[in-house]
Design a protein around this motif. Structure first.
Motif, PDB file in Angstrom:
ATOM      1  N   ARG A 100      30.968  47.932  37.215  1.00 23.80           N
ATOM      2  CA  ARG A 100      32.108  48.588  37.865  1.00 23.80           C
ATOM      3  C   ARG A 100      33.234  48.825  36.873  1.00 23.80           C
ATOM      4  NH1 ARG A 100      35.900  44.555  41.377  1.00 23.80           N
ATOM      5  NH2 ARG A 100      35.462  42.584  40.315  1.00 23.80           N
ATOM      6  N   VAL A 101      34.035  49.844  37.169  1.00 22.33           N
ATOM      7  CA  VAL A 101      35.151  50.223  36.306  1.00 22.33           C
ATOM      8  C   VAL A 101      36.390  49.437  36.714  1.00 22.33           C
ATOM      9  CG1 VAL A 101      36.683  52.099  35.602  1.00 22.33           C
ATOM     10  CG2 VAL A 101      34.234  52.523  35.883  1.00 22.33           C
ATOM     11  N   LEU A 102      37.050  48.838  35.744  1.00 29.48           N
ATOM     12  CA  LEU A 102      38.276  48.078  35.968  1.00 29.48           C
ATOM     13  C   LEU A 102      39.390  48.655  35.099  1.00 29.48           C
ATOM     14  CD1 LEU A 102      36.817  44.455  35.852  1.00 29.48           C
ATOM     15  CD2 LEU A 102      37.409  45.776  37.890  1.00 29.48           C
ATOM     16  N   GLU A 131      48.099  50.303  25.763  1.00 28.52           N
ATOM     17  CA  GLU A 131      47.628  51.338  26.680  1.00 28.52           C
ATOM     18  C   GLU A 131      47.909  50.878  28.110  1.00 28.52           C
ATOM     19  OE1 GLU A 131      43.543  52.630  25.896  1.00 28.52           O
ATOM     20  OE2 GLU A 131      43.678  51.554  23.980  1.00 28.52           O
ATOM     21  N   SER A 132      48.221  51.819  28.994  1.00 32.32           N
ATOM     22  CA  SER A 132      48.460  51.499  30.398  1.00 32.32           C
ATOM     23  C   SER A 132      47.268  51.913  31.254  1.00 32.32           C
ATOM     24  CB  SER A 132      49.720  52.215  30.905  1.00 32.32           C
ATOM     25  OG  SER A 132      50.878  51.728  30.282  1.00 32.32           O
ATOM     26  N   GLN A 133      46.747  50.960  32.006  1.00 29.33           N
ATOM     27  CA  GLN A 133      45.667  51.205  32.966  1.00 29.33           C
ATOM     28  C   GLN A 133      44.470  51.930  32.350  1.00 29.33           C
ATOM     29  OE1 GLN A 133      45.510  50.336  36.271  1.00 29.33           O
ATOM     30  NE2 GLN A 133      47.554  49.472  36.486  1.00 29.33           N
ATOM     31  N   PRO A 134      43.963  51.489  31.183  1.00 27.98           N
ATOM     32  CA  PRO A 134      42.768  52.151  30.626  1.00 27.98           C
ATOM     33  C   PRO A 134      41.535  51.820  31.451  1.00 27.98           C
ATOM     34  CG  PRO A 134      43.239  50.177  29.390  1.00 27.98           C
ATOM     35  CD  PRO A 134      44.392  50.340  30.366  1.00 27.98           C
ATOM     36  N   ALA A 135      40.594  52.714  31.491  1.00 24.70           N
ATOM     37  CA  ALA A 135      39.359  52.498  32.251  1.00 24.70           C
ATOM     38  C   ALA A 135      38.353  51.736  31.387  1.00 24.70           C
ATOM     39  CB  ALA A 135      38.770  53.829  32.685  1.00 24.70           C
ATOM     40  N   LEU A 136      37.965  50.536  31.863  1.00 34.08           N
ATOM     41  CA  LEU A 136      36.977  49.702  31.168  1.00 34.08           C
ATOM     42  C   LEU A 136      35.813  49.424  32.114  1.00 34.08           C
ATOM     43  CD1 LEU A 136      39.364  47.058  29.531  1.00 34.08           C
ATOM     44  CD2 LEU A 136      38.636  49.271  28.606  1.00 34.08           C
ATOM     45  N   ARG A 137      34.649  49.157  31.541  1.00 36.36           N
ATOM     46  CA  ARG A 137      33.479  48.877  32.374  1.00 36.36           C
ATOM     47  C   ARG A 137      33.053  47.421  32.206  1.00 36.36           C
ATOM     48  NH1 ARG A 137      30.433  52.135  35.261  1.00 36.36           N
ATOM     49  NH2 ARG A 137      31.359  53.968  34.264  1.00 36.36           N
ATOM     50  N   ALA A 138      33.011  46.694  33.319  1.00 38.00           N
ATOM     51  CA  ALA A 138      32.605  45.287  33.293  1.00 38.00           C
ATOM     52  C   ALA A 138      31.095  45.178  33.139  1.00 38.00           C
ATOM     53  CB  ALA A 138      33.052  44.592  34.571  1.00 38.00           C
ATOM     54  N   GLN A 165      37.014  39.831  32.163  1.00 35.45           N
ATOM     55  CA  GLN A 165      36.717  39.139  30.908  1.00 35.45           C
ATOM     56  C   GLN A 165      35.317  39.421  30.387  1.00 35.45           C
ATOM     57  OE1 GLN A 165      38.923  35.104  30.570  1.00 35.45           O
ATOM     58  NE2 GLN A 165      38.471  35.304  32.746  1.00 35.45           N
ATOM     59  N   THR A 166      34.513  40.123  31.187  1.00 32.75           N
ATOM     60  CA  THR A 166      33.179  40.522  30.714  1.00 32.75           C
ATOM     61  C   THR A 166      33.190  41.901  30.074  1.00 32.75           C
ATOM     62  OG1 THR A 166      32.459  41.617  32.775  1.00 32.75           O
ATOM     63  CG2 THR A 166      32.183  39.218  32.631  1.00 32.75           C
ATOM     64  N   CYS A 167      34.319  42.594  30.107  1.00 37.57           N
ATOM     65  CA  CYS A 167      34.409  43.904  29.454  1.00 37.57           C
ATOM     66  C   CYS A 167      34.324  43.711  27.942  1.00 37.57           C
ATOM     67  CB  CYS A 167      35.715  44.604  29.806  1.00 37.57           C
ATOM     68  SG  CYS A 167      35.905  45.001  31.554  1.00 37.57           S
ATOM     69  N   PRO A 168      33.508  44.498  27.255  1.00 37.83           N
ATOM     70  CA  PRO A 168      33.325  44.293  25.805  1.00 37.83           C
ATOM     71  C   PRO A 168      34.606  44.469  25.002  1.00 37.83           C
ATOM     72  CG  PRO A 168      32.261  46.329  26.542  1.00 37.83           C
ATOM     73  CD  PRO A 168      32.644  45.569  27.768  1.00 37.83           C
ATOM     74  N   ALA A 219      37.782  37.337  41.569  1.00 38.37           N
ATOM     75  CA  ALA A 219      36.547  37.977  41.125  1.00 38.37           C
ATOM     76  C   ALA A 219      36.838  39.060  40.088  1.00 38.37           C
ATOM     77  CB  ALA A 219      35.804  38.570  42.325  1.00 38.37           C
ATOM     78  N   ARG A 220      37.926  39.820  40.319  1.00 38.77           N
ATOM     79  CA  ARG A 220      38.297  40.875  39.373  1.00 38.77           C
ATOM     80  C   ARG A 220      38.693  40.267  38.028  1.00 38.77           C
ATOM     81  NH1 ARG A 220      42.803  43.143  37.439  1.00 38.77           N
ATOM     82  NH2 ARG A 220      42.782  45.387  36.935  1.00 38.77           N
TER      83      ARG A 220
END
Length: 322
Positions: free
Chosen positions: A249-251, A238-245, A289-292, A283-284
Motif C-alpha cells: 500500500r501507498v503511504l 519533502e511534504s507528503q511524498p508517496a512511498l510504498r510499504a 517503517q517497512t518502506c525502503p 498499523a500505519r
C-alpha cells in the motif's frame, strides 16, 4: 392576523414581520413571553427550545440586514476551512464576522475599530466595511450568504496577524480534507488565490509574500505550522511524498528527508478520536517503517509543534546527523 409560528422562517421570527402582520407591540411582547421564545438579538426571536448557536444568530442577523455577507472566520466555518485555532488554541468560536458595503446601513450605524471592522449587536461580532464586494465574491452556503472560498481565504490572509495563521487557512482550502467528520474536496486552486490577492487592497503585499509558503499536500493545521518551523530552521524536507510499504500500500509521511532516510510525522489533537482510529495509526506507523526509503521515523504531537518548535527542530537536526 397570522400566528407567530406561521410567520417564522427556519425557527427565527423577526419583530417587524409580526408588526406588519397586524400584531401590536404590547400583545406581541406578551405572546413572546408566554410561548417562551428566546431573544437572538434585537428584533429577532428563536422558537422555544431551539438551540441558538452561531448559525441561528448569523441567520437572524442576515434576515435583519440583507446586506450582510458571512466572511472571514464565519465563512471559513461554513466552507469547512480549518484555522490555526483548531489546533493552536487561537480561534474564537463564538465570533461572527460579516462583510458589507461601506455605504450600507449596517456599517454606518455601528462603531468601527482600528482595523475598519465594526461591532454588531453583540460585542463579539464584527462587520468589515469594504468597497470591494461584488456579486461574484459571494454565494449561498448552508443557507447563508457567504463569501466564496477564494475571497474567504484572501480576506483571512490580508487581515490575519501572522504568517502561521495565513498559511494554515490557505493550506486547508487548497487541500482535500476531512473537517468536522465531513470529507470535502479542495476548495480553491493556487492560481485563484493568487488572482484574489493581486487586487490592490490593504494587507495585499504581505499576503502575496506569504502565499508561496503554502503547500497543497499539507494534511492539518499542525502540519502546516511544523513545515514553517522546520523551514525556518534551514531544513527542507519533502511534504507528503508517496512511498510504498512492504505490503504494497501507498503511504504518505508528513515529511521526508530522503537522503537521510528520515520520516517526520505530526499528530493533531483530534487525530485518533476512537480506538479503531488509534489501531489504524499504529498499523500505519509500523508499515511506514517497512518502506525502503525510510530508516527512522520521528513523531511529534501538535502540542510540541506549537509550544516547543525549537525542541522539535533540534531533535530533527540531531537525527539527521546520525
Amino acid at each position: 392576523m397570522y400566528e407567530l409560528a406561521i410567520l417564522a422562517r427556519g425557527g427565527v421570527l423577526l419583530t417587524v414581520w409580526a408588526l406588519a402582520a397586524g400584531w401590536s407591540r404590547g400583545r406581541l411582547t406578551g405572546c413572546l413571553r408566554r410561548e417562551g421564545r428566546q431573544g437572538i438579538c434585537r428584533g429577532a426571536w428563536a422558537a422555544p427550545g431551539k438551540e441558538v448557536d452561531w448559525r441561528v444568530r448569523a441567520t437572524a442577523l442576515q434576515l435583519l440586514r440583507p446586506e450582510l455577507v458571512c466572511s472571514h472566520r464565519t465563512a471559513a466555518r461554513l466552507h469547512r476551512i480549518e484555522l490555526l485555532g483548531e489546533d493552536g488554541g487561537r480561534a474564537r468560536p463564538g465570533l461572527l464576522e460579516f462583510t458589507a458595503p461601506a455605504s450600507s446601513r449596517s456599517t454606518r450605524s455601528t462603531r468601527g475599530d482600528r482595523n475598519g471592522a465594526r461591532n454588531t449587536d453583540r460585542n463579539t461580532d464584527r462587520i468589515h466595511a469594504t468597497s470591494f464586494l461584488k456579486d461574484r465574491d459571494w454565494s449561498v452556503r448552508r443557507g447563508l450568504r457567504t463569501t466564496t472560498p477564494a475571497r474567504t481565504v484572501g480576506d483571512l490572509i490580508r487581515s490575519c496577524g501572522n504568517r502561521e495563521e495565513a498559511v494554515v487557512a490557505a493550506d486547508s482550502a487548497l487541500t482535500r480534507r476531512a473537517v468536522g467528520g465531513v470529507r470535502r474536496d479542495p476548495l480553491v486552486r493556487y492560481e485563484e488565490l493568487a488572482a484574489e490577492l493581486a487586487a490592490p487592497r490593504p494587507g495585499g503585499p504581505r499576503a502575496r509574500a506569504w502565499l508561496p509558503l503554502t503547500e497543497a499536500a499539507s494534511g492539518s493545521p499542525a502540519e502546516s505550522v511544523a513545515r514553517l518551523r522546520i523551514r525556518d530552521a534551514g531544513l527542507f524536507p519533502e511534504s507528503q511524498p508517496a512511498l510504498r510499504a512492504a505490503e504494497g500500500r501507498v503511504l504518505r509521511p508528513d515529511f521526508l528527508f530522503r537522503e537521510a532516510g528520515l520520516a517526520v510525522e505530526v499528530e493533531g489533537y483530534a487525530f485518533h478520536g476512537t480506538r479503531r482510529a488509534h489501531d489504524r495509526d499504529v498499523a500505519r506507523f509500523n508499515a511506514l517503517q517497512t518502506c525502503p526509503e525510510i530508516r527512522r521515523v520521528l513523531r511529534f504531537t501538535a502540542r510540541e509543534v506549537f509550544a516547543a518548535p525549537d525542541r522539535m527542530t533540534a531533535t530533527i537536526r540531531a537525527a539527521l546527523t546520525l
